[in-house]
Design a protein around this motif. Structure first.
Motif, PDB file in Angstrom:
ATOM      1  N   ILE A 139      -2.923 -23.356   4.923  1.00 40.77           N
ATOM      2  CA  ILE A 139      -4.001 -23.791   4.277  1.00 40.77           C
ATOM      3  C   ILE A 139      -4.056 -24.934   4.987  1.00 40.77           C
ATOM      4  O   ILE A 139      -5.708 -25.729   5.062  1.00 40.77           O
ATOM      5  CB  ILE A 139      -3.873 -23.269   2.844  1.00 40.77           C
ATOM      6  N   ARG A 140      -3.385 -25.634   5.386  1.00 40.64           N
ATOM      7  CA  ARG A 140      -3.706 -26.869   5.658  1.00 40.64           C
ATOM      8  C   ARG A 140      -3.778 -26.783   7.602  1.00 40.64           C
ATOM      9  O   ARG A 140      -5.088 -27.731   7.507  1.00 40.64           O
ATOM     10  CB  ARG A 140      -1.443 -28.179   6.257  1.00 40.64           C
ATOM     11  N   TYR A 141      -4.526 -26.200   8.198  1.00 38.64           N
ATOM     12  CA  TYR A 141      -4.656 -26.053   9.048  1.00 38.64           C
ATOM     13  C   TYR A 141      -6.368 -25.821   9.068  1.00 38.64           C
ATOM     14  O   TYR A 141      -6.594 -26.751   9.995  1.00 38.64           O
ATOM     15  CB  TYR A 141      -4.296 -25.066  10.250  1.00 38.64           C
ATOM     16  N   LEU A 142      -6.966 -25.051   8.498  1.00 34.17           N
ATOM     17  CA  LEU A 142      -7.934 -24.828   7.990  1.00 34.17           C
ATOM     18  C   LEU A 142      -9.116 -25.653   7.188  1.00 34.17           C
ATOM     19  O   LEU A 142      -9.763 -26.451   7.278  1.00 34.17           O
ATOM     20  CB  LEU A 142      -7.962 -23.625   7.039  1.00 34.17           C
ATOM     21  N   ALA A 143      -7.770 -26.187   6.225  1.00 32.93           N
ATOM     22  CA  ALA A 143      -8.367 -28.492   5.723  1.00 32.93           C
ATOM     23  C   ALA A 143      -8.572 -28.707   6.883  1.00 32.93           C
ATOM     24  O   ALA A 143      -9.817 -30.167   7.382  1.00 32.93           O
ATOM     25  CB  ALA A 143      -7.662 -28.880   5.034  1.00 32.93           C
ATOM     26  N   ASP A 144      -7.812 -29.174   7.742  1.00 38.92           N
ATOM     27  CA  ASP A 144      -8.457 -29.667   8.979  1.00 38.92           C
ATOM     28  C   ASP A 144      -9.016 -29.541   9.950  1.00 38.92           C
ATOM     29  O   ASP A 144      -9.959 -30.755  10.459  1.00 38.92           O
ATOM     30  CB  ASP A 144      -6.778 -29.649  10.020  1.00 38.92           C
TER      31      ASP A 144
ATOM     32  N   TYR B   2     -12.363 -32.067  11.079  1.00 42.07           N
ATOM     33  CA  TYR B   2     -12.951 -32.249  11.700  1.00 42.07           C
ATOM     34  C   TYR B   2     -14.703 -32.120  12.012  1.00 42.07           C
ATOM     35  O   TYR B   2     -15.233 -32.122  12.800  1.00 42.07           O
ATOM     36  CB  TYR B   2     -12.158 -30.916  12.797  1.00 42.07           C
ATOM     37  N   ALA B   3     -15.083 -30.969  11.730  1.00 39.31           N
ATOM     38  CA  ALA B   3     -16.158 -29.521  11.695  1.00 39.31           C
ATOM     39  C   ALA B   3     -17.426 -31.139  11.335  1.00 39.31           C
ATOM     40  O   ALA B   3     -18.142 -30.798  11.465  1.00 39.31           O
ATOM     41  CB  ALA B   3     -16.488 -28.560  10.872  1.00 39.31           C
TER      42      ALA B   3
ATOM     43  N   ALA C  84     -10.238 -26.142  17.842  1.00 39.80           N
ATOM     44  CA  ALA C  84      -9.181 -25.534  16.829  1.00 39.80           C
ATOM     45  C   ALA C  84      -8.330 -24.395  18.124  1.00 39.80           C
ATOM     46  O   ALA C  84      -7.260 -24.708  17.219  1.00 39.80           O
ATOM     47  CB  ALA C  84     -10.610 -23.926  16.796  1.00 39.80           C
ATOM     48  N   ALA C  85      -8.481 -24.506  19.293  1.00 33.55           N
ATOM     49  CA  ALA C  85      -7.720 -23.772  20.314  1.00 33.55           C
ATOM     50  C   ALA C  85      -6.847 -24.744  20.513  1.00 33.55           C
ATOM     51  O   ALA C  85      -5.689 -24.684  21.064  1.00 33.55           O
ATOM     52  CB  ALA C  85      -8.654 -22.969  21.442  1.00 33.55           C
TER      53      ALA C  85
ATOM     54  N   GLU D 126     -11.268 -22.724  -3.826  1.00 33.44           N
ATOM     55  CA  GLU D 126     -12.782 -21.986  -3.449  1.00 33.44           C
ATOM     56  C   GLU D 126     -13.480 -22.651  -3.224  1.00 33.44           C
ATOM     57  O   GLU D 126     -14.214 -22.747  -2.114  1.00 33.44           O
ATOM     58  CB  GLU D 126     -13.086 -21.522  -5.047  1.00 33.44           C
ATOM     59  N   THR D 127     -13.379 -24.553  -3.220  1.00 36.43           N
ATOM     60  CA  THR D 127     -13.818 -25.693  -2.782  1.00 36.43           C
ATOM     61  C   THR D 127     -12.747 -26.809  -2.655  1.00 36.43           C
ATOM     62  O   THR D 127     -12.235 -27.026  -3.484  1.00 36.43           O
ATOM     63  CB  THR D 127     -15.002 -25.936  -3.557  1.00 36.43           C
ATOM     64  N   GLY D 128     -13.586 -27.554  -1.304  1.00 32.14           N
ATOM     65  CA  GLY D 128     -12.474 -28.865  -0.904  1.00 32.14           C
ATOM     66  C   GLY D 128     -13.488 -29.398  -0.739  1.00 32.14           C
ATOM     67  O   GLY D 128     -14.494 -29.360  -0.101  1.00 32.14           O
ATOM     68  N   PRO D 129     -12.811 -30.904  -0.041  1.00 30.35           N
ATOM     69  CA  PRO D 129     -14.088 -31.801   0.227  1.00 30.35           C
ATOM     70  C   PRO D 129     -14.798 -31.530   1.886  1.00 30.35           C
ATOM     71  O   PRO D 129     -15.220 -31.818   1.205  1.00 30.35           O
ATOM     72  CB  PRO D 129     -13.073 -33.257   0.633  1.00 30.35           C
ATOM     73  N   THR D 130     -14.424 -30.375   2.495  1.00 31.31           N
ATOM     74  CA  THR D 130     -15.402 -30.187   3.824  1.00 31.31           C
ATOM     75  C   THR D 130     -14.945 -28.524   3.616  1.00 31.31           C
ATOM     76  O   THR D 130     -15.184 -28.414   5.063  1.00 31.31           O
ATOM     77  CB  THR D 130     -14.447 -30.949   4.505  1.00 31.31           C
ATOM     78  N   TRP D 131     -14.524 -27.709   2.676  1.00 25.12           N
ATOM     79  CA  TRP D 131     -15.312 -26.440   3.027  1.00 25.12           C
ATOM     80  C   TRP D 131     -15.329 -25.403   1.634  1.00 25.12           C
ATOM     81  O   TRP D 131     -14.790 -25.777   0.849  1.00 25.12           O
ATOM     82  CB  TRP D 131     -13.469 -26.240   3.231  1.00 25.12           C
TER      83      TRP D 131
END
Length: 300
Positions: A84-89, A93-94, A176-177, A62-67
């Protein structure tokens, strides 16, 4: 007198039964929407993005270091491990763009499949929505995640971006792309047009993955490719690469979104032939989905 009355009542009852419709087969969206946990299988996307299900999905914290995952009451923060790995990456970057991270919208239900409402795709754990709202903090409460809204990045007439769309948004979409795991990224047409206006010719490799679609002014939608070895996953056909043949997608097809789409040609007045409505995610039954989805649904 009693027997004729009983006979008449029996005939009425039989007539009513004959007139009653047969019991409808349960809708797949109701069956999958009722599951609150993933299936006990190895992760596997099954079928197509808008007609399938998912085995062994992983829950994004539900909560991570950057999301932060939003709208937790929906229980849609489940995806293939690759997603899940992609969204964390991407959320990491954000932070390089000055954002606190990302607010993540819907990914998939615990077992994928058609959703009770809101999406045609997101069925195999390889689609995810990312909010256009730049997070200022990542300690939102559950209640705040239900009430907070994202921002729109286009004008009301849908033709142009508005002041909410910043260079950071453009940089995030490029990142992202550009990821090789990504098949395409859906955005509002105004966003694609703006990125075509500002990008260089060298940007075609990633820019052709940015695809205009309606209803994506407050978030962008990332779709990953079928992972290697995913034997039941149906690839997007044609892929964006095949569709664009190396181009950027900044052509007359894109301009259609602000011409015929917003100002459709006048009707010729000829009635269209009546055709039976196509089945959709809202009307699929289990018979419409891949056979493996029955096993996914039945898993304890």
């Amino acid at each position: 007198m009693i027997r004729p009355v009983l006979r008449a009542l029996a005939l009425v009852a039989l007539a009513a039964l004959a007139a009653a419709p047969a019991t409808a087969e349960p809708l797949a969206r109701q069956l999958f929407g009722a599951k609150s946990t993933p299936s006990r299988h190895q992760p596997e996307p099954i079928g197509f993005y808008s007609k399938g299900c998912a085995a062994g999905l992983v829950q994004m914290p539900e909560t991570g270091p950057t999301w932060q995952a939003m709208r937790l009451s929906r229980n849609r923060n489940w995806g293939q491990p690759e997603m899940i790995r992609y969204l964390a990456d991407l959320s990491a970057y954000a932070t390089r763009l000055g954002w606190a991270g990302l607010y993540i919208g819907d990914i998939s239900q615990p077992r994928g499949g058609p959703m009770t409402g809101g999406h045609a795709s997101h069925q195999i754990g390889l689609d995810a929505d990312v909010w256009m709202l730049p997070p200022r903090r990542l300690n939102l409460t559950r209640a705040e995640r239900e009430s907070l809204s994202s921002i729109s990045v286009r004008t009301e007439d849908q033709r142009r971006i508005n002041g909410n769309f910043t260079p950071a948004h453009a940089a995030l979409l490029k990142a992202a792309a550009s990821d090789p795991r990504v098949d395409r990224v859906f955005v509002a047409a105004a966003v694609k047009i703006e990125m075509c206006r500002t990008a260089s010719r060298r940007d075609s490799d990633w820019l052709q993955k940015i695809r205009p679609i309606a209803g994506h002014n407050t978030h962008f939608h990332v779709r990953l490719k079928c992972p290697a070895g995913a034997r039941f996953c149906q690839h997007q056909t044609p892929t964006v690469d095949e569709l664009s043949k190396g181009g950027s997608g900044c052509d007359e097809t894109l301009m259609w979104w602000v011409t015929d789409y917003l100002n459709p040609p006048k009707s010729t007045g000829k009635p269209k032939p009546q055709e039976p409505p196509e089945k959709t995610a809202r009307t699929y039954t289990m018979a419409d989905l891949p056979n493996q989805c029955t096993t996914v649904l039945a898993s304890d």
